[in-house]
Design an enzyme around this catalytic site. Structure first.
Site, PDB file in Angstrom:
ATOM      1  N   TYR A  50       0.819  -1.212   0.000  1.00 11.00           N
ATOM      2  CA  TYR A  50       0.000   0.000   0.000  1.00 11.00           C
ATOM      3  C   TYR A  50       0.859   1.271   0.000  1.00 11.00           C
ATOM      4  O   TYR A  50       0.597   2.210  -0.761  1.00 11.00           O
ATOM      5  CB  TYR A  50      -0.935  -0.003   1.224  1.00 11.00           C
ATOM      6  CG  TYR A  50      -1.777   1.246   1.285  1.00 11.00           C
ATOM      7  CD1 TYR A  50      -2.725   1.515   0.298  1.00 11.00           C
ATOM      8  CD2 TYR A  50      -1.610   2.178   2.312  1.00 11.00           C
ATOM      9  CE1 TYR A  50      -3.488   2.667   0.333  1.00 11.00           C
ATOM     10  CE2 TYR A  50      -2.374   3.336   2.354  1.00 11.00           C
ATOM     11  CZ  TYR A  50      -3.306   3.574   1.359  1.00 11.00           C
ATOM     12  OH  TYR A  50      -4.053   4.729   1.386  1.00 11.00           O
ATOM     13  N   PRO A 103      -0.128  14.664   3.510  1.00  9.78           N
ATOM     14  CA  PRO A 103      -1.120  13.805   4.168  1.00  9.78           C
ATOM     15  C   PRO A 103      -0.997  12.365   3.677  1.00  9.78           C
ATOM     16  O   PRO A 103      -0.942  12.126   2.472  1.00  9.78           O
ATOM     17  CB  PRO A 103      -2.455  14.408   3.721  1.00  9.78           C
ATOM     18  CG  PRO A 103      -2.153  15.072   2.414  1.00  9.78           C
ATOM     19  CD  PRO A 103      -0.736  15.544   2.494  1.00  9.78           C
ATOM     20  N   GLY A 105      -2.702   8.524   4.353  1.00  9.73           N
ATOM     21  CA  GLY A 105      -3.744   7.758   5.031  1.00  9.73           C
ATOM     22  C   GLY A 105      -3.304   6.346   5.372  1.00  9.73           C
ATOM     23  O   GLY A 105      -2.291   5.849   4.878  1.00  9.73           O
ATOM     24  N   GLN A 158      -6.428  17.826   5.444  1.00  9.66           N
ATOM     25  CA  GLN A 158      -6.717  17.435   4.052  1.00  9.66           C
ATOM     26  C   GLN A 158      -8.085  16.772   3.998  1.00  9.66           C
ATOM     27  O   GLN A 158      -8.378  15.847   4.756  1.00  9.66           O
ATOM     28  CB  GLN A 158      -5.636  16.478   3.539  1.00  9.66           C
ATOM     29  CG  GLN A 158      -5.923  15.898   2.161  1.00  9.66           C
ATOM     30  CD  GLN A 158      -6.561  14.531   2.227  1.00  9.66           C
ATOM     31  OE1 GLN A 158      -6.184  13.723   3.068  1.00  9.66           O
ATOM     32  NE2 GLN A 158      -7.549  14.266   1.376  1.00  9.66           N
ATOM     33  N   TYR A 160     -11.140  14.814   1.850  1.00  8.61           N
ATOM     34  CA  TYR A 160     -11.726  14.134   0.695  1.00  8.61           C
ATOM     35  C   TYR A 160     -13.197  14.482   0.701  1.00  8.61           C
ATOM     36  O   TYR A 160     -13.866  14.345   1.726  1.00  8.61           O
ATOM     37  CB  TYR A 160     -11.532  12.609   0.781  1.00  8.61           C
ATOM     38  CG  TYR A 160     -10.182  12.162   0.294  1.00  8.61           C
ATOM     39  CD1 TYR A 160      -9.739  12.505  -0.975  1.00  8.61           C
ATOM     40  CD2 TYR A 160      -9.347  11.402   1.099  1.00  8.61           C
ATOM     41  CE1 TYR A 160      -8.502  12.104  -1.426  1.00  8.61           C
ATOM     42  CE2 TYR A 160      -8.101  10.990   0.647  1.00  8.61           C
ATOM     43  CZ  TYR A 160      -7.694  11.352  -0.613  1.00  8.61           C
ATOM     44  OH  TYR A 160      -6.469  10.958  -1.064  1.00  8.61           O
ATOM     45  N   SER A 327       0.844  17.997  -7.722  1.00 12.06           N
ATOM     46  CA  SER A 327       1.035  16.637  -7.199  1.00 12.06           C
ATOM     47  C   SER A 327       0.387  15.633  -8.126  1.00 12.06           C
ATOM     48  O   SER A 327      -0.679  15.896  -8.682  1.00 12.06           O
ATOM     49  CB  SER A 327       0.361  16.538  -5.807  1.00 12.06           C
ATOM     50  OG  SER A 327       0.326  15.203  -5.344  1.00 12.06           O
ATOM     51  N   HIS A 329       0.045  12.635  -6.610  1.00  9.33           N
ATOM     52  CA  HIS A 329      -0.285  11.699  -5.537  1.00  9.33           C
ATOM     53  C   HIS A 329       0.808  10.637  -5.368  1.00  9.33           C
ATOM     54  O   HIS A 329       0.536   9.473  -5.079  1.00  9.33           O
ATOM     55  CB  HIS A 329      -1.636  11.038  -5.831  1.00  9.33           C
ATOM     56  CG  HIS A 329      -2.453  10.708  -4.613  1.00  9.33           C
ATOM     57  ND1 HIS A 329      -3.439  11.537  -4.123  1.00  9.33           N
ATOM     58  CD2 HIS A 329      -2.439   9.643  -3.781  1.00  9.33           C
ATOM     59  CE1 HIS A 329      -3.992  10.975  -3.059  1.00  9.33           C
ATOM     60  NE2 HIS A 329      -3.398   9.821  -2.825  1.00  9.33           N
ATOM     61  N   ASP A 360       4.501  18.156  -4.348  1.00 11.79           N
ATOM     62  CA  ASP A 360       5.005  16.899  -3.798  1.00 11.79           C
ATOM     63  C   ASP A 360       5.050  15.857  -4.898  1.00 11.79           C
ATOM     64  O   ASP A 360       4.700  16.139  -6.044  1.00 11.79           O
ATOM     65  CB  ASP A 360       4.218  16.418  -2.565  1.00 11.79           C
ATOM     66  CG  ASP A 360       2.856  15.812  -2.864  1.00 11.79           C
ATOM     67  OD1 ASP A 360       2.555  15.479  -4.030  1.00 11.79           O
ATOM     68  OD2 ASP A 360       2.072  15.664  -1.901  1.00 11.79           O
ATOM     69  N   TYR A 364      12.631  13.403  -2.374  1.00 15.03           N
ATOM     70  CA  TYR A 364      13.189  12.482  -1.391  1.00 15.03           C
ATOM     71  C   TYR A 364      14.498  12.968  -0.765  1.00 15.03           C
ATOM     72  O   TYR A 364      15.025  12.314   0.133  1.00 15.03           O
ATOM     73  CB  TYR A 364      13.410  11.096  -2.034  1.00 15.03           C
ATOM     74  CG  TYR A 364      12.105  10.446  -2.494  1.00 15.03           C
ATOM     75  CD1 TYR A 364      10.879  10.827  -1.950  1.00 15.03           C
ATOM     76  CD2 TYR A 364      12.113   9.451  -3.456  1.00 15.03           C
ATOM     77  CE1 TYR A 364       9.692  10.250  -2.363  1.00 15.03           C
ATOM     78  CE2 TYR A 364      10.922   8.856  -3.872  1.00 15.03           C
ATOM     79  CZ  TYR A 364       9.719   9.272  -3.328  1.00 15.03           C
ATOM     80  OH  TYR A 364       8.540   8.686  -3.740  1.00 15.03           O
TER      81      TYR A 364
HETATM   82  C1  LIG Z   1       0.467   5.434   1.732  1.00 16.59           C
HETATM   83  C2  LIG Z   1       0.005   6.730   1.165  1.00 16.59           C
HETATM   84  C3  LIG Z   1      -1.245   7.218   1.531  1.00 16.59           C
HETATM   85  C4  LIG Z   1      -1.669   8.443   1.040  1.00 16.59           C
HETATM   86  N1  LIG Z   1      -2.848   8.955   1.488  1.00 16.59           N
HETATM   87  C5  LIG Z   1      -3.213  10.190   1.102  1.00 16.59           C
HETATM   88  C6  LIG Z   1      -4.355  10.804   1.650  1.00 16.59           C
HETATM   89  O1  LIG Z   1      -5.025  10.260   2.505  1.00 16.59           O
HETATM   90  N2  LIG Z   1      -4.690  12.029   1.199  1.00 16.59           N
HETATM   91  C7  LIG Z   1      -3.953  12.686   0.244  1.00 16.59           C
HETATM   92  O2  LIG Z   1      -4.301  13.793  -0.151  1.00 16.59           O
HETATM   93  N3  LIG Z   1      -2.844  12.135  -0.262  1.00 16.59           N
HETATM   94  C8  LIG Z   1      -2.459  10.924   0.159  1.00 16.59           C
HETATM   95  N4  LIG Z   1      -1.308  10.391  -0.325  1.00 16.59           N
HETATM   96  C9  LIG Z   1      -0.484  11.159  -1.260  1.00 16.59           C
HETATM   97  C10 LIG Z   1       0.503  12.046  -0.504  1.00 16.59           C
HETATM   98  O3  LIG Z   1      -0.156  13.091   0.165  1.00 16.59           O
HETATM   99  C11 LIG Z   1       1.526  12.675  -1.449  1.00 16.59           C
HETATM  100  O4  LIG Z   1       0.861  13.327  -2.489  1.00 16.59           O
HETATM  101  C12 LIG Z   1       2.507  11.664  -2.022  1.00 16.59           C
HETATM  102  O5  LIG Z   1       2.868  10.691  -1.071  1.00 16.59           O
HETATM  103  C13 LIG Z   1       3.743  12.400  -2.499  1.00 16.59           C
HETATM  104  O6  LIG Z   1       4.597  11.567  -3.145  1.00 16.59           O
HETATM  105  P1  LIG Z   1       5.873  10.870  -2.461  1.00 16.59           P
HETATM  106  O7  LIG Z   1       5.344   9.749  -1.618  1.00 16.59           O
HETATM  107  O8  LIG Z   1       6.633  10.401  -3.640  1.00 16.59           O
HETATM  108  O9  LIG Z   1       6.582  11.933  -1.633  1.00 16.59           O
HETATM  109  C14 LIG Z   1      -0.854   9.171   0.150  1.00 16.59           C
HETATM  110  C15 LIG Z   1       0.393   8.674  -0.212  1.00 16.59           C
HETATM  111  C16 LIG Z   1       0.830   7.473   0.297  1.00 16.59           C
HETATM  112  C17 LIG Z   1       2.203   6.984  -0.070  1.00 16.59           C
HETATM  113  O1  LIG Z   2      -4.053   5.604  -0.903  1.00 19.16           O
HETATM  114  C1  LIG Z   2      -4.093   6.788  -1.214  1.00 19.16           C
HETATM  115  O2  LIG Z   2      -3.158   7.310  -1.847  1.00 19.16           O
HETATM  116  C2  LIG Z   2      -5.232   7.598  -0.868  1.00 19.16           C
HETATM  117  O3  LIG Z   2      -5.056   8.774  -0.748  1.00 19.16           O
HETATM  118  C3  LIG Z   2      -6.588   7.041  -0.689  1.00 19.16           C
HETATM  119  C4  LIG Z   2      -7.535   7.775  -0.037  1.00 19.16           C
HETATM  120  C5  LIG Z   2      -8.827   7.299   0.117  1.00 19.16           C
HETATM  121  C6  LIG Z   2      -9.187   6.088  -0.369  1.00 19.16           C
HETATM  122  C7  LIG Z   2      -8.263   5.360  -1.028  1.00 19.16           C
HETATM  123  C8  LIG Z   2      -6.956   5.824  -1.184  1.00 19.16           C
END
Ligand SMILES: Cc1cc2nc3c(=O)[nH]c(=O)nc-3n(C[C@H](O)[C@H](O)[C@H](O)COP(=O)(O)O)c2cc1C
Ligand SMILES: O=C(O)C(=O)c1ccccc1
Length: 439
Positions: A50, A103, A105, A158, A160, A327, A329, A360, A364
């Protein structure tokens, strides 16, 4: 001249080397490759899939990294860099460095009570933590944990966008009350991307009640769950099989659910909570009108996360949006997407100073952060590195993974001939057109 205490690069090097004299090892490796290797060992297979996983064949994740290799820093010398200032102003707050915690999750896959530990780590450093809507601890608890470390420690929330507008309002009100300084609306995850690592093991954390603590602690969410239990026909959306693990995870959050229902182990509440979350957490019909509406419903700055096209950036600033996070994500949503760094210059040009631009995805190292700042970002957010630090060494690991990036940014700034963030412009870089690093 002695180095001012605020210079984080040399202070961090000195701390690590001095501890080394006594045989103490740092809490996390200082380079990303080793950080990632150690994190994989520390996490279970579901956590690794994940957190480290990406969309499709991983092209976006690779693009996020290779984009940095196309830009080279051209250092300048003999400029007196003995005093350096990394601070930046964001929405009325002066930050010690242009760095935030992205952020993330379902962090409990990396470490129990993940959000409390990350919150304390961010408070240790004085940089903002953007709480995830998919957090593992209620936002009020994370805010309290941060306050206990540093009163007023900066935090954002943050969001959703749920299909239930009253839930959106409730989450925003709670964020305002717990001291959030900005609301970040994530736009790129209205549906979950195609994620083979998770699909191949059939693992969706949320279906196991991992990462739904902001919901189960929310009065409006509980109301919806209660309504659905009372009126099962209101139940909509695809059903998922709720595992015993999910039910026990929800019971472990007992204090966030009505006690009377929890005292009965056959209670429908846990199962219905998971199903309700899956049904309502996101609204793929979200449009610009909703964003305009949100600005009327909160006094906090609104930041849009997941913007990559300059026209979307222009639209956002035309609406009076306060900030944008460029971003993709972390490459978890669209495979074959433009990298965040490649998208940045056009977005910066479109915004033209009318809003803050953050970035983002794939940042790293301190050198990566330097390049993003030089290409016009006001600040950068760090995702996986802090999760890897957390997996390896809890709060200290999350803190030190980000402290290392700040330290390297400070040293890169000085060693390139600069003393503050504002003086970084694209002129300090050269575009090499292709990967130029000798590996
Ligand atoms: C495990 C995981 C969970 C994430 N969950 C969220 C989330 O809940 N909300 C959100 O806006 N972005 C989420 N993201 C995206 C991050 O906020 C961010 O955009 C991303 O990790 C940046 O890339 P990097 O991991 O290469 O630094 C998640 C990323 C990861 C790796
Ligand atoms: O996993 C994620 O990147 C994430 O941000 C997310 C948030 C809500 C539901 C599923 C994935």
């Amino acid at each position: 001249m002695t180095q001012p205490a605020a210079a984080p690069g040399r202070a961090r090097q000195n701390a690590i080397y001095s501890a080394g004299v006594f045989g103490h090892h740092p809490s996390v490796p200082a380079d990303f490759a080793e950080l990632e290797r150690r994190a994989e060992k520390a996490m279970g297979p579901r956590g690794w899939a994940y957190i480290a996983g990406g969309a499709g064949e991983g092209a976006t994740m690779r693009a996020n990294r290779s984009a940095f290799d196309r830009w080279a820093i051209v250092p300048r010398v003999l400029r007196d860099v003995s005093r350096r200032d990394l601070s930046v102003d964001l929405f009325g707050t002066t930050l010690p460095a242009p760095i935030l915690f992205s952020p993330v999750g379902a962090g409990e896959l990396a470490h129990p009570d993940s959000d409390l530990h990350i919150g304390r780590a961010a408070a240790d450093l004085g940089v903002p933590y953007i709480f995830s809507n998919q957090g593992c601890n209620p936002m009020e608890d994370v805010a309290a944990a941060m306050e206990a470390v540093t009163p007023g420690a900066p935090r954002w929330f943050q969001l959703y966008w749920s299909t239930d507008d009253a839930l959106v309002d409730s989450l925003v009100r709670r964020a305002e009350t717990m001291g959030a300084q900005a609301i970040v609306v994530t736009l790129d995850t209205t549906m979950l991307g195609w994620r083979p690592q998770d699909l191949n093991i059939g693992s969706l954390p949320f279906a196991r009640a991992e990462g739904i603590a902001q919901y189960t602690s929310d009065p409006r969410f509980r109301e919806i769950v209660a309504e659905r239990i009372a009126n099962p026909s209101a139940d909509a959306g695809p059903k998922v099989e709720i595992t015993r693990a999910a039910v026990s995870a929800l019971f472990s959050m007992a204090r966030h659910l009505p006690g009377s229902l929890l005292s009965n182990l056959r209670s429908p509440v846990p199962k219905q909570s998971v199903q309700t979350f899956l049904d309502i957490y996101s609204r793929p019909s979200l449009s610009w009108d909703d964003i305009a509406g949100l600005q009327k419903r909160t006094s906090l700055p609104v930041v849009l996360k997941g913007i990559l096209h300059p026209d979307d950036a222009r639209h956002a600033v035309d609406l009076g949006i306060d900030g944008i996070i460029v971003s993709n994500h972390g490459g978890r949503q669209v495979d074959g997407s433009i990298s965040s760094l490649d998208a940045l210059p056009d977005v910066v040009e479109a915004v033209d100073g009318r809003a803050k631009v953050l970035i983002d995805s794939g940042i790293y190292t301190g050198s990566d952060a330097f390049k993003a700042l030089a290409l016009g970002a006001d600040a950068v957010c760090i995702g996986r590195p802090h999760m890897y630090g957390l997996a390896i060494n809890g709060r200290d690991g999350a803190r030190d993974a980000v402290a290392n990036i700040i330290a390297e940014l400070d040293l890169t700034l000085g060693l390139s001939g600069h003393t503050d963030i504002a003086s970084l412009t694209p002129d300090v870089l050269r575009n090499m057109g292709c990967d130029h690093r000798v590996r």
